[in-house]
Design a protein around this motif. Structure first.
Motif, PDB file in Angstrom:
ATOM      1  N   ALA A   1       0.835  -1.208   0.000  1.00 48.89           N
ATOM      2  CA  ALA A   1       0.000   0.000   0.000  1.00 48.89           C
ATOM      3  C   ALA A   1       0.865   1.251   0.000  1.00 48.89           C
ATOM      4  O   ALA A   1       0.582   2.220  -0.722  1.00 48.89           O
ATOM      5  CB  ALA A   1      -0.933  -0.008   1.211  1.00 48.89           C
ATOM      6  N   ASP A   2       1.950   1.225   0.791  1.00 43.43           N
ATOM      7  CA  ASP A   2       2.839   2.382   0.857  1.00 43.43           C
ATOM      8  C   ASP A   2       3.528   2.621  -0.483  1.00 43.43           C
ATOM      9  O   ASP A   2       3.685   3.772  -0.920  1.00 43.43           O
ATOM     10  CB  ASP A   2       3.892   2.188   1.952  1.00 43.43           C
ATOM     11  N   VAL A   3       3.922   1.538  -1.141  1.00 44.80           N
ATOM     12  CA  VAL A   3       4.596   1.657  -2.439  1.00 44.80           C
ATOM     13  C   VAL A   3       3.655   2.285  -3.462  1.00 44.80           C
ATOM     14  O   VAL A   3       4.029   3.207  -4.194  1.00 44.80           O
ATOM     15  CB  VAL A   3       5.099   0.276  -2.925  1.00 44.80           C
TER      16      VAL A   3
ATOM     17  N   ALA B   1      -6.100  -0.321  -7.536  1.00 48.13           N
ATOM     18  CA  ALA B   1      -5.201  -1.334  -6.977  1.00 48.13           C
ATOM     19  C   ALA B   1      -4.950  -1.078  -5.495  1.00 48.13           C
ATOM     20  O   ALA B   1      -4.956  -2.012  -4.671  1.00 48.13           O
ATOM     21  CB  ALA B   1      -3.886  -1.348  -7.758  1.00 48.13           C
ATOM     22  N   LEU B   2      -4.741   0.189  -5.151  1.00 47.01           N
ATOM     23  CA  LEU B   2      -4.531   0.550  -3.747  1.00 47.01           C
ATOM     24  C   LEU B   2      -5.792   0.269  -2.932  1.00 47.01           C
ATOM     25  O   LEU B   2      -5.710  -0.246  -1.798  1.00 47.01           O
ATOM     26  CB  LEU B   2      -4.145   2.027  -3.648  1.00 47.01           C
ATOM     27  N   ALA B   3      -6.960   0.563  -3.496  1.00 41.70           N
ATOM     28  CA  ALA B   3      -8.225   0.296  -2.799  1.00 41.70           C
ATOM     29  C   ALA B   3      -8.385  -1.195  -2.519  1.00 41.70           C
ATOM     30  O   ALA B   3      -8.835  -1.584  -1.431  1.00 41.70           O
ATOM     31  CB  ALA B   3      -9.397   0.803  -3.634  1.00 41.70           C
ATOM     32  N   GLU B   4      -8.009  -2.033  -3.473  1.00 42.06           N
ATOM     33  CA  GLU B   4      -8.144  -3.482  -3.286  1.00 42.06           C
ATOM     34  C   GLU B   4      -7.239  -3.980  -2.155  1.00 42.06           C
ATOM     35  O   GLU B   4      -7.638  -4.847  -1.363  1.00 42.06           O
ATOM     36  CB  GLU B   4      -7.832  -4.200  -4.591  1.00 42.06           C
ATOM     37  N   ILE B   5      -6.044  -3.427  -2.072  1.00 40.75           N
ATOM     38  CA  ILE B   5      -5.134  -3.808  -0.980  1.00 40.75           C
ATOM     39  C   ILE B   5      -5.686  -3.345   0.364  1.00 40.75           C
ATOM     40  O   ILE B   5      -5.698  -4.090   1.350  1.00 40.75           O
ATOM     41  CB  ILE B   5      -3.729  -3.214  -1.223  1.00 40.75           C
ATOM     42  N   LEU B   6      -6.194  -2.104   0.395  1.00 43.29           N
ATOM     43  CA  LEU B   6      -6.753  -1.567   1.643  1.00 43.29           C
ATOM     44  C   LEU B   6      -7.967  -2.367   2.087  1.00 43.29           C
ATOM     45  O   LEU B   6      -8.167  -2.618   3.278  1.00 43.29           O
ATOM     46  CB  LEU B   6      -7.121  -0.099   1.452  1.00 43.29           C
TER      47      LEU B   6
ATOM     48  N   LYS C   1      -7.821  -4.357   5.550  1.00 46.35           N
ATOM     49  CA  LYS C   1      -9.174  -4.407   6.141  1.00 46.35           C
ATOM     50  C   LYS C   1      -9.668  -3.023   6.557  1.00 46.35           C
ATOM     51  O   LYS C   1     -10.357  -2.863   7.563  1.00 46.35           O
ATOM     52  CB  LYS C   1      -9.222  -5.342   7.357  1.00 46.35           C
ATOM     53  N   ASP C   2      -9.314  -2.030   5.764  1.00 47.64           N
ATOM     54  CA  ASP C   2      -9.774  -0.655   6.022  1.00 47.64           C
ATOM     55  C   ASP C   2     -10.695  -0.253   4.870  1.00 47.64           C
ATOM     56  O   ASP C   2     -10.252   0.311   3.865  1.00 47.64           O
ATOM     57  CB  ASP C   2      -8.571   0.282   6.121  1.00 47.64           C
ATOM     58  N   GLU C   3     -11.983  -0.542   5.039  1.00 50.45           N
ATOM     59  CA  GLU C   3     -12.912  -0.303   3.939  1.00 50.45           C
ATOM     60  C   GLU C   3     -13.160   1.188   3.704  1.00 50.45           C
ATOM     61  O   GLU C   3     -13.400   1.602   2.568  1.00 50.45           O
ATOM     62  CB  GLU C   3     -14.229  -1.034   4.196  1.00 50.45           C
ATOM     63  N   SER C   4     -13.096   1.993   4.746  1.00 47.21           N
ATOM     64  CA  SER C   4     -13.301   3.432   4.557  1.00 47.21           C
ATOM     65  C   SER C   4     -12.190   4.027   3.703  1.00 47.21           C
ATOM     66  O   SER C   4     -12.449   4.849   2.811  1.00 47.21           O
ATOM     67  CB  SER C   4     -13.367   4.144   5.910  1.00 47.21           C
ATOM     68  N   ALA C   5     -10.951   3.594   3.960  1.00 45.40           N
ATOM     69  CA  ALA C   5      -9.835   4.069   3.145  1.00 45.40           C
ATOM     70  C   ALA C   5      -9.966   3.549   1.714  1.00 45.40           C
ATOM     71  O   ALA C   5      -9.648   4.262   0.751  1.00 45.40           O
ATOM     72  CB  ALA C   5      -8.510   3.619   3.752  1.00 45.40           C
ATOM     73  N   ALA C   6     -10.441   2.324   1.569  1.00 45.96           N
ATOM     74  CA  ALA C   6     -10.646   1.765   0.238  1.00 45.96           C
ATOM     75  C   ALA C   6     -11.689   2.567  -0.534  1.00 45.96           C
ATOM     76  O   ALA C   6     -11.510   2.860  -1.727  1.00 45.96           O
ATOM     77  CB  ALA C   6     -11.070   0.303   0.338  1.00 45.96           C
ATOM     78  N   VAL C   7     -12.782   2.936   0.139  1.00 46.15           N
ATOM     79  CA  VAL C   7     -13.820   3.745  -0.497  1.00 46.15           C
ATOM     80  C   VAL C   7     -13.247   5.076  -0.980  1.00 46.15           C
ATOM     81  O   VAL C   7     -13.541   5.540  -2.087  1.00 46.15           O
ATOM     82  CB  VAL C   7     -14.998   3.978   0.475  1.00 46.15           C
ATOM     83  N   ALA C   8     -12.405   5.692  -0.156  1.00 44.07           N
ATOM     84  CA  ALA C   8     -11.800   6.973  -0.537  1.00 44.07           C
ATOM     85  C   ALA C   8     -10.952   6.822  -1.793  1.00 44.07           C
ATOM     86  O   ALA C   8     -10.966   7.687  -2.688  1.00 44.07           O
ATOM     87  CB  ALA C   8     -10.958   7.514   0.621  1.00 44.07           C
TER      88      ALA C   8
END
Length: 208
Positions: A2-4, A27-32, A37-44
């Motif tokens: 995610a950081d990369v 791709a970042l959303a899928e990892i999150l 397991k951070d769905e709010s960050a994935a939504v963003a």
């Protein structure tokens, strides 16, 4: 990982290419979502992807799935509104816009129990596609229940009559609506349609 990806997204060359940036946000959303397991960050991140490329169906599908599963209905409502705003106004996106308006209308009507919101959404669909009998009927029914909106209901039921969809229901509704507005000539005409053309008038409508 995610950081990369976040670092890559910050690079000017990534930001300069909307298509590539959108895919990286997905791709970042899928990892999150799956690993962090951070769905709010994935939504963003999915929202950012759609800001860069509104036609990225994969991103919008993932966004809908997360918010629906979590029953985050107000957030889903806003996601639909933002998606409608993102799509171009031209004919190339007309069908996609109408599909979103209908889905938003169903969310208002069946989940949020917001008849005013549903009526607004279906008014857009009914005006844009008068041949969509289901949407015209839904708009008519919602308008008939809203004090002060009888004129819109009458226009919508007349449209149903013109298209031949739900003719008996439309004519019956027109009898009631016109009678409630003391428009007795129009109520009489609608009752005649029921009694003589459709043969489906009730005893009360025959009395009219």
């Amino acid at each position: 990982a995610a950081d990369v990806l976040a670092q890559i997204l910050r690079r000017p060359e990534a930001q300069a290419d909307p298509g590539r940036a959108a895919k990286l946000h997905v791709a970042l959303a899928e990892i999150l979502r799956d690993d962090v397991k951070d769905e709010s960050a994935a939504v963003a991140e999915l929202e950012k992807a759609l800001d860069r490329n509104p036609r990225l169906v994969q991103a919008f599908g993932a966004l809908e799935e997360i918010l629906s599963r979590a029953k985050r209905w107000p957030d889903l409502e806003q996601a639909y509104v933002r998606m409608i705003q993102r799509l171009p106004k031209g004919p190339e996106a007309a069908q996609a816009r109408l599909a979103l308006w209908k889905t938003l209308g169903e969310l208002y009507r069946n989940v949020l129990k917001n008849d005013d919101g549903a009526r607004m959404a279906y008014s857009v669909v009914a005006k844009a596609d008068p041949e969509d009998a289901v949407s015209v009927e839904t708009f008519a029914d919602l308008s008939a229940r809203k004090p002060g909106q009888e004129g819109d209901a009458i226009a919508a039921y007349r449209q149903l009559l013109r298209t031949g969809a739900k003719a008996a229901k439309a004519a019956s509704a027109l009898v009631s609506l016109h009678a409630s507005r003391k428009e007795y000539d129009q109520a009489y005409t609608a009752a005649q349609v029921l009694a003589h053309l459709l043969g489906q008038a009730s005893q009360e409508e025959i009395q009219v």
